[in-house]
Design a protein around this motif. Structure first.
Motif, PDB file in Angstrom:
ATOM      1  N   THR A 161      12.660  10.656  -7.917  1.00  0.00           N
ATOM      2  CA  THR A 161      11.942   9.383  -7.870  1.00  0.00           C
ATOM      3  C   THR A 161      11.717   8.824  -9.266  1.00  0.00           C
ATOM      4  N   GLU A 162      11.409   9.709 -10.230  1.00  0.00           N
ATOM      5  CA  GLU A 162      11.200   9.280 -11.608  1.00  0.00           C
ATOM      6  C   GLU A 162      12.512   8.870 -12.271  1.00  0.00           C
ATOM      7  N   ASN A 163      13.584   9.587 -11.945  1.00  0.00           N
ATOM      8  CA  ASN A 163      14.888   9.335 -12.578  1.00  0.00           C
ATOM      9  C   ASN A 163      15.979   9.464 -11.527  1.00  0.00           C
TER      10      ASN A 163
ATOM     11  N   PHE B 286       1.463  10.416  -7.203  1.00  0.00           N
ATOM     12  CA  PHE B 286       1.218  11.651  -6.456  1.00  0.00           C
ATOM     13  C   PHE B 286      -0.060  12.330  -6.950  1.00  0.00           C
ATOM     14  N   ALA B 287      -0.243  12.358  -8.279  1.00  0.00           N
ATOM     15  CA  ALA B 287      -1.456  12.971  -8.828  1.00  0.00           C
ATOM     16  C   ALA B 287      -2.697  12.198  -8.401  1.00  0.00           C
ATOM     17  N   ALA B 288      -2.576  10.865  -8.362  1.00  0.00           N
ATOM     18  CA  ALA B 288      -3.717  10.044  -7.938  1.00  0.00           C
ATOM     19  C   ALA B 288      -4.049  10.293  -6.477  1.00  0.00           C
ATOM     20  N   MET B 289      -3.017  10.462  -5.648  1.00  0.00           N
ATOM     21  CA  MET B 289      -3.244  10.736  -4.233  1.00  0.00           C
ATOM     22  C   MET B 289      -3.946  12.085  -4.056  1.00  0.00           C
ATOM     23  N   MET B 290      -3.505  13.102  -4.790  1.00  0.00           N
ATOM     24  CA  MET B 290      -4.133  14.415  -4.702  1.00  0.00           C
ATOM     25  C   MET B 290      -5.595  14.365  -5.177  1.00  0.00           C
ATOM     26  N   LYS B 291      -5.837  13.638  -6.245  1.00  0.00           N
ATOM     27  CA  LYS B 291      -7.189  13.516  -6.771  1.00  0.00           C
ATOM     28  C   LYS B 291      -8.105  12.828  -5.762  1.00  0.00           C
ATOM     29  N   ALA B 292      -7.587  11.763  -5.136  1.00  0.00           N
ATOM     30  CA  ALA B 292      -8.386  11.037  -4.148  1.00  0.00           C
ATOM     31  C   ALA B 292      -8.700  11.912  -2.941  1.00  0.00           C
TER      32      ALA B 292
ATOM     33  N   PRO C 112      16.438  -1.159  -4.199  1.00  0.00           N
ATOM     34  CA  PRO C 112      15.241  -1.432  -5.009  1.00  0.00           C
ATOM     35  C   PRO C 112      13.941  -1.381  -4.212  1.00  0.00           C
ATOM     36  N   VAL C 113      13.937  -1.903  -2.987  1.00  0.00           N
ATOM     37  CA  VAL C 113      12.721  -1.900  -2.179  1.00  0.00           C
ATOM     38  C   VAL C 113      12.350  -0.477  -1.780  1.00  0.00           C
ATOM     39  N   ALA C 114      13.337   0.295  -1.316  1.00  0.00           N
ATOM     40  CA  ALA C 114      13.077   1.677  -0.901  1.00  0.00           C
ATOM     41  C   ALA C 114      12.653   2.539  -2.085  1.00  0.00           C
ATOM     42  N   LEU C 115      13.261   2.304  -3.245  1.00  0.00           N
ATOM     43  CA  LEU C 115      12.920   3.098  -4.429  1.00  0.00           C
ATOM     44  C   LEU C 115      11.506   2.792  -4.902  1.00  0.00           C
ATOM     45  N   GLU C 116      11.132   1.526  -4.872  1.00  0.00           N
ATOM     46  CA  GLU C 116       9.765   1.169  -5.260  1.00  0.00           C
ATOM     47  C   GLU C 116       8.759   1.803  -4.327  1.00  0.00           C
ATOM     48  N   SER C 117       9.091   1.833  -3.048  1.00  0.00           N
ATOM     49  CA  SER C 117       8.223   2.464  -2.060  1.00  0.00           C
ATOM     50  C   SER C 117       8.114   3.965  -2.322  1.00  0.00           C
ATOM     51  N   ALA C 118       9.253   4.609  -2.613  1.00  0.00           N
ATOM     52  CA  ALA C 118       9.245   6.046  -2.886  1.00  0.00           C
ATOM     53  C   ALA C 118       8.379   6.375  -4.099  1.00  0.00           C
ATOM     54  N   ARG C 119       8.395   5.494  -5.094  1.00  0.00           N
ATOM     55  CA  ARG C 119       7.588   5.742  -6.290  1.00  0.00           C
ATOM     56  C   ARG C 119       6.092   5.614  -5.990  1.00  0.00           C
ATOM     57  N   ARG C 120       5.739   4.811  -4.993  1.00  0.00           N
ATOM     58  CA  ARG C 120       4.338   4.725  -4.611  1.00  0.00           C
ATOM     59  C   ARG C 120       3.869   6.018  -3.949  1.00  0.00           C
ATOM     60  N   MET C 121       4.822   6.799  -3.427  1.00  0.00           N
ATOM     61  CA  MET C 121       4.473   8.067  -2.789  1.00  0.00           C
ATOM     62  C   MET C 121       4.660   9.259  -3.709  1.00  0.00           C
ATOM     63  N   TYR C 122       5.813   9.322  -4.418  1.00  0.00           N
ATOM     64  CA  TYR C 122       6.220  10.544  -5.096  1.00  0.00           C
ATOM     65  C   TYR C 122       6.368  10.418  -6.601  1.00  0.00           C
TER      66      TYR C 122
ATOM     67  N   GLY D 140       0.824  -1.205   0.000  1.00  0.00           N
ATOM     68  CA  GLY D 140       0.000   0.000   0.000  1.00  0.00           C
ATOM     69  C   GLY D 140       0.859   1.256   0.000  1.00  0.00           C
ATOM     70  N   HIS D 141       0.227   2.372   0.296  1.00  0.00           N
ATOM     71  CA  HIS D 141       0.906   3.666   0.306  1.00  0.00           C
ATOM     72  C   HIS D 141       1.602   3.850   1.648  1.00  0.00           C
ATOM     73  N   PRO D 142       2.938   4.032   1.668  1.00  0.00           N
ATOM     74  CA  PRO D 142       3.661   4.130   2.947  1.00  0.00           C
ATOM     75  C   PRO D 142       3.157   5.235   3.868  1.00  0.00           C
ATOM     76  N   MET D 143       2.634   6.334   3.302  1.00  0.00           N
ATOM     77  CA  MET D 143       2.108   7.388   4.160  1.00  0.00           C
ATOM     78  C   MET D 143       0.817   6.960   4.844  1.00  0.00           C
ATOM     79  N   THR D 144       0.093   6.036   4.207  1.00  0.00           N
ATOM     80  CA  THR D 144      -1.149   5.534   4.781  1.00  0.00           C
ATOM     81  C   THR D 144      -0.883   4.472   5.839  1.00  0.00           C
ATOM     82  N   THR D 145       0.088   3.599   5.578  1.00  0.00           N
ATOM     83  CA  THR D 145       0.378   2.514   6.522  1.00  0.00           C
ATOM     84  C   THR D 145       1.155   2.999   7.743  1.00  0.00           C
ATOM     85  N   ALA D 146       1.697   4.218   7.673  1.00  0.00           N
ATOM     86  CA  ALA D 146       2.507   4.727   8.783  1.00  0.00           C
ATOM     87  C   ALA D 146       1.710   4.797  10.083  1.00  0.00           C
TER      88      ALA D 146
END
Length: 266
Positions: free
Chosen positions: A153-155, A205-211, A190-200, A79-85
């Protein structure tokens, strides 16, 4: 005067099994419990956020530095790390039997502390937030630092990480080669980067703002008047990630609150 012992990573590290995975944390010092909650971003961890202050706080408190799920140290809960925190914090304090405690939360960690207080009023005695809590009033959102974080996060390049780190601080001398290397190692895991991409990641990020905008649930800032903890908001006057005007709403709405602004500080 006794010179404090410098906390050691390995001797302070603890593991707490949960039904969703292992939570890791650092424990240091003696006294009333002080839960220390880290922020978000590339290469972040509770140990990196707070290790420089443990010698001092450990003279007065039992310092408990939680590593949130999904940031490369504790197990990823999905899930989203900010949500599971928040769930990670709830499981943590309950497993340790903390009925009443103090909290220091850096950026995202401050927001988690506020959410915990709203969900469990009266258990946090005193809450200190470090930036990041509130809502932009005059400044654009997302801020410069968040956009640089999205770029990395993207690059994920070393130069991108350096640019983001410089957006975080007022004094560029703080961004040492040692800091860059340390952050680079964890941020590109790889694990931390995948997690960061779920947030940023931009899409995430656009999906989180929309929600958030589509939700009927009140935003956190609209619930500040229900915070029960005695609260100290701290902010850097020159913060380029979470600009100072964000502090105005929580400073006005939280019932027992003080605001301290540090000059020449990001």
């Amino acid at each position: 005067m006794t010179v404090p012992v410098i906390p050691d990573y390995d001797t302070t590290l603890r593991e707490l099994p949960t039904d969703k995975g292992v939570l890791r944390y650092h424990e240091y010092g003696d006294g009333p419990p002080l839960v220390m909650l880290h922020g978000s971003g590339p290469g972040v961890s509770g140990w990196r956020n707070f290790r420089g202050n443990l010698s001092f706080f450990g003279q007065h408190f039992r310092c408990l530095v939680l590593e949130f799920p999904g940031f490369g140290v504790s197990d990823d809960w999905g899930g989203h790390p900010m949500t599971t925190a928040l769930g990670g914090m709830e499981a943590f304090v309950d497993a340790l039997g903390l009925d009443e405690f103090d909290v220091i939360g850096n950026s995202m960690g401050g927001g988690v502390g506020v959410n915990y207080d709203l969900a469990h009023p009266g258990r946090i005695r005193r809450l200190v937030t470090i930036g990041g809590v509130g809502r932009n009033i005059f400044s654009p959102a997302p801020g410069e630092g968040i956009k640089l974080l999205q770029d990395f996060t993207e690059n994920p390049t070393r130069e991108g990480l350096i640019q983001w780190l410089h957006s975080m601080v007022y004094d560029p001398a703080v961004v040492t080669d040692e800091l860059i290397e340390e952050r680079w190692q964890l941020a590109t895991d790889p694990v931390a980067l995948e997690s960061a991409r779920r947030m940023y990641g931009r899409v995430a990020f656009a999906a989180m703002m929309k929600a958030m905008h589509a939700s009927d649930a009140p935003p956190q800032w609209a619930m500040f008047h229900k915070v029960t903890a005695k609260t100290l908001i701290t902010w850097g006057r020159d913060d380029r990630v979470s600009p100072l005007d964000m502090a105005l709403i929580p400073m006005r709405l939280i019932p027992q609150v003080e605001l301290h602004v540090f000059p020449n500080c990001g």
